[in-house]
Design an enzyme around this catalytic site. Sequence first.
Site, PDB file in Angstrom:
ATOM      1  N   TYR A  53       4.050 -17.588   6.883  1.00 20.87           N
ATOM      2  CA  TYR A  53       5.458 -17.331   7.179  1.00 20.87           C
ATOM      3  C   TYR A  53       6.189 -18.602   7.586  1.00 20.87           C
ATOM      4  O   TYR A  53       5.598 -19.497   8.140  1.00 20.87           O
ATOM      5  CB  TYR A  53       5.583 -16.312   8.322  1.00 20.87           C
ATOM      6  N   SER A 236       6.181  -3.036   6.036  1.00 24.32           N
ATOM      7  CA  SER A 236       7.253  -2.617   5.115  1.00 24.32           C
ATOM      8  C   SER A 236       7.626  -1.142   5.283  1.00 24.32           C
ATOM      9  O   SER A 236       7.791  -0.419   4.294  1.00 24.32           O
ATOM     10  CB  SER A 236       6.848  -2.895   3.660  1.00 24.32           C
TER      11      SER A 236
END
Length: 348
Positions: A53, A236
């Site tokens: 990330y 998600s």
Amino acid sequence: MQYRELGRTGILVSEICLGTMTFGQQNTEAEGHAQLDLALEHGVNFIDTAELYSIPPRAETYGATETIVGSWLKARGSRDKIILASKVVGRSSSPWFRPGGEEARLTPRQIRYALEHSLRRLGTDYLDLYQLHWPDRKIGLFGEGGTTFTTVSDADEVPLEETLGVLGDLVAEGKIRHVGLSNETAWGVAKSLACAKEGAPRVASIQNAYNLINRTFEIGLAEMAVREKVSLLAYSPLAQGYLTGKYLNGARPAGARTTLFNRGQRYEKPGVDVAVEAYMTLAKAEGIDPVQFALAFVTSRPFVTSNIIGATSVEQLMTALTSVEVQITPELEEKINAIHQVHSNPAP
């Protein structure tokens, strides 16, 4: 906020986990710190990050998220208040993960390299949970191929026994406390549990996508998660924002992730829009905010230990945090399942 056991570790984690992958591109350091502060104030004790990330992965922002989380830990002195999780990338040809552009693999040498650099960026000497971001073997990842079977080829795979072996060494050295999987299959979980019987560390968790338009985890992995106490850390839960309805009919609102980065293909498959509209219609009929509706569904599943939420503003984060107040009643679940029966997993 409720707390649930992470696998068989004895560690209690909040039912909401703060995902941080926007820190470093969509969010500044100050904004990341503000999100972390708000999450902690609302009882979140579980923070998830990764060497990969921020998202989308780029050489310029590799490791940026861990650096921001690390600066927050240093500024707030909050390390002892949180359960901190990170991940090591699986097989990847992206040249910025390893020195000299070497292909990233889950070998003992590379795992040690990745962990040492994650610890340095985070400013800590241990992780509570270290996860394999995706397998070394070649499988369909991140929705590619849908539910079709990928031909098995074990050529040039780093064996799970070897990968888990070095993770066991790192546990013994005190650099990680527990081990987890991510983007993994039922076979991968079963194989990992078999390795534990031969002395490897027992996997505590699996971090896979799970949401109203992708409930494929229920087909083979949910029973394993419950019976073997391998915690699902669901990522998600809003299907990259598609379950908010903001992308319906091809809409691309300014500043939204898919508008900025064009990476929403997993949720742009046939049948997605009609399923999203059905769930939004139900949420509105029940008087529930569609975002909180979708999040509450994930959090309420008996095989979900923690629901990984992400946000790009404190306003969005507050909506997500207060989704724990929404109840999925048996009557509402029956209505959700009726939609699922007709619009089953359009975005696996």
